[in-house]
Design a protein around this motif. Structure first.
Motif, PDB file in Angstrom:
ATOM      1  N   GLY A  98      63.856  29.616  69.550  1.00 54.64           N
ATOM      2  CA  GLY A  98      63.883  28.185  69.829  1.00 54.64           C
ATOM      3  C   GLY A  98      62.498  27.571  69.928  1.00 54.64           C
ATOM      4  O   GLY A  98      62.299  26.600  70.669  1.00 54.64           O
TER       5      GLY A  98
ATOM      6  N   SER B 289      58.575  26.837  67.526  1.00 55.22           N
ATOM      7  CA  SER B 289      58.044  26.682  66.176  1.00 55.22           C
ATOM      8  C   SER B 289      57.361  27.974  65.732  1.00 55.22           C
ATOM      9  O   SER B 289      56.942  28.794  66.557  1.00 55.22           O
ATOM     10  CB  SER B 289      57.034  25.533  66.133  1.00 55.22           C
ATOM     11  N   LYS B 290      57.243  28.136  64.413  1.00 55.59           N
ATOM     12  CA  LYS B 290      56.541  29.300  63.891  1.00 55.59           C
ATOM     13  C   LYS B 290      55.087  29.290  64.345  1.00 55.59           C
ATOM     14  O   LYS B 290      54.503  30.346  64.627  1.00 55.59           O
ATOM     15  CB  LYS B 290      56.623  29.342  62.363  1.00 55.59           C
TER      16      LYS B 290
ATOM     17  N   SER C 288      61.617  37.897  59.467  1.00 56.64           N
ATOM     18  CA  SER C 288      60.416  37.082  59.232  1.00 56.64           C
ATOM     19  C   SER C 288      60.019  36.371  60.517  1.00 56.64           C
ATOM     20  O   SER C 288      60.814  36.231  61.454  1.00 56.64           O
ATOM     21  CB  SER C 288      60.680  36.050  58.138  1.00 56.64           C
TER      22      SER C 288
ATOM     23  N   LYS D  72      57.831  30.577  76.871  1.00 59.57           N
ATOM     24  CA  LYS D  72      57.970  30.681  75.420  1.00 59.57           C
ATOM     25  C   LYS D  72      57.605  32.085  74.941  1.00 59.57           C
ATOM     26  O   LYS D  72      58.250  32.634  74.050  1.00 59.57           O
ATOM     27  CB  LYS D  72      57.092  29.638  74.730  1.00 59.57           C
TER      28      LYS D  72
ATOM     29  N   ASP E  37      59.500  33.261  60.718  1.00 62.78           N
ATOM     30  CA  ASP E  37      60.329  32.051  60.748  1.00 62.78           C
ATOM     31  C   ASP E  37      61.637  32.313  61.480  1.00 62.78           C
ATOM     32  O   ASP E  37      62.074  31.516  62.311  1.00 62.78           O
ATOM     33  CB  ASP E  37      60.637  31.578  59.326  1.00 62.78           C
ATOM     34  N   GLN E  38      62.264  33.446  61.170  1.00 58.45           N
ATOM     35  CA  GLN E  38      63.545  33.782  61.797  1.00 58.45           C
ATOM     36  C   GLN E  38      63.385  34.033  63.294  1.00 58.45           C
ATOM     37  O   GLN E  38      64.227  33.627  64.094  1.00 58.45           O
ATOM     38  CB  GLN E  38      64.148  35.006  61.108  1.00 58.45           C
TER      39      GLN E  38
ATOM     40  N   ALA F  92      63.581  37.512  71.528  1.00 60.42           N
ATOM     41  CA  ALA F  92      64.138  37.276  70.199  1.00 60.42           C
ATOM     42  C   ALA F  92      63.666  38.344  69.216  1.00 60.42           C
ATOM     43  O   ALA F  92      64.452  38.851  68.404  1.00 60.42           O
ATOM     44  CB  ALA F  92      63.728  35.889  69.699  1.00 60.42           C
TER      45      ALA F  92
ATOM     46  N   ALA G 149      61.069  32.782  65.212  1.00 57.74           N
ATOM     47  CA  ALA G 149      60.813  31.470  65.823  1.00 57.74           C
ATOM     48  C   ALA G 149      62.114  30.709  66.030  1.00 57.74           C
ATOM     49  O   ALA G 149      62.352  30.122  67.095  1.00 57.74           O
ATOM     50  CB  ALA G 149      59.851  30.656  64.961  1.00 57.74           C
ATOM     51  N   SER G 150      62.982  30.723  65.011  1.00 56.88           N
ATOM     52  CA  SER G 150      64.261  30.025  65.116  1.00 56.88           C
ATOM     53  C   SER G 150      65.129  30.628  66.211  1.00 56.88           C
ATOM     54  O   SER G 150      65.750  29.916  67.002  1.00 56.88           O
ATOM     55  CB  SER G 150      64.986  30.090  63.768  1.00 56.88           C
ATOM     56  N   GLU G 151      65.166  31.951  66.274  1.00 60.15           N
ATOM     57  CA  GLU G 151      65.963  32.641  67.292  1.00 60.15           C
ATOM     58  C   GLU G 151      65.446  32.355  68.702  1.00 60.15           C
ATOM     59  O   GLU G 151      66.231  32.238  69.653  1.00 60.15           O
ATOM     60  CB  GLU G 151      65.914  34.153  67.030  1.00 60.15           C
TER      61      GLU G 151
END
Length: 220
Positions: free
Chosen positions: A57, A59-60, A48, A27, A50-51, A34, A53-55
């Motif tokens: 895969g 969680s923030k 951000s 991770k 958040d972005q 990312a 984390a999303s990229e």
């Protein structure tokens, strides 16, 4: 809400990994990859957590658990880029390797590393007004250039002891070597300027820097 219901809800809430808990290296690597992609594409302020984390895969909360904040994540991305481009093995003692060959291998690796799109984008981020006045330049320096120059300084000291070099100030000589390697080509890349006089190949550029360095410091 009953105490049992409250306990169930609390158990379902993710908790940051404590200092003693092992973190998932997979991770961590995904987050770094990312972050590097998104910082290059959008700049530091345009991304951000958040972005990222999303990229990646994840969680923030996982991103914060591994890196603490966005500034620390940026510094770690720089460190990872430098360690991948210039691994410790480049500077390990090998008396059998001729000095010119050693300097050339280090020079080629350094020049290739600083001319990547990721490195150029990172340099531009650091020059932006918002970042230049923050603590990030110091974090960047410690994570990247300082590590490389310290390893090279130690290599120079070993070569002085072996009788290959004569240098009064090894830290200054190390800074000179990497500054020469950056040269005009790196400045043009940062500016996005690709025109002008005939461009040397990277190999020609590194060879010229190594020759100049040896003329200055090789033992007569």
């Amino acid at each position: 809400m009953s105490s049992r219901t409250a306990k169930t809800a609390a158990d379902a809430t993710p908790k940051p990994a404590g200092p003693g808990r092992p973190k998932d290296p997979g991770k961590r690597a995904a987050i770094l990859d990312a972050a590097k992609r998104m910082f290059v594409a959008h700049g530091f302020d345009g991304v951000s957590m958040d972005q990222i984390a999303s990229e990646a895969g994840v969680s923030k909360l996982t991103v914060y658990s591994h890196f603490g904040d966005k500034e620390s994540l940026f510094a770690e991305a720089v460190r990872a880029h430098c360690e991948a481009g210039m691994p410790t093995s480049l500077f390990e003692a090998d008396p059998a390797m001729p000095l010119r060959e050693r300097l050339t291998s280090i020079g080629n690796a350094f020049f290739a590393m600083i001319m990547t799109p990721e490195a150029i984008a990172g340099h531009r981020i650091l020059c932006s007004p918002q970042v230049a006045t923050s603590a990030m330049p110091a974090a960047f320096w410690e994570a990247g250039p300082q590590r490389v120059q310290q390893a090279f300084t130690e290599l120079l000291e070993r070569r002085i002891a072996a009788g290959d070099l004569e240098i009064d100030d090894t830290e200054r000589a190390a800074a000179q070597f990497f500054t020469l390697l950056k040269g005009e080509a790196h400045a043009k890349a940062v500016f996005g300027y690709c025109c002008g006089r005939r461009q040397e190949t990277p190999e020609e550029h590194v060879a010229a820097v190594v020759e100049l360095f040896l003329r200055a410091y090789a033992r007569r």
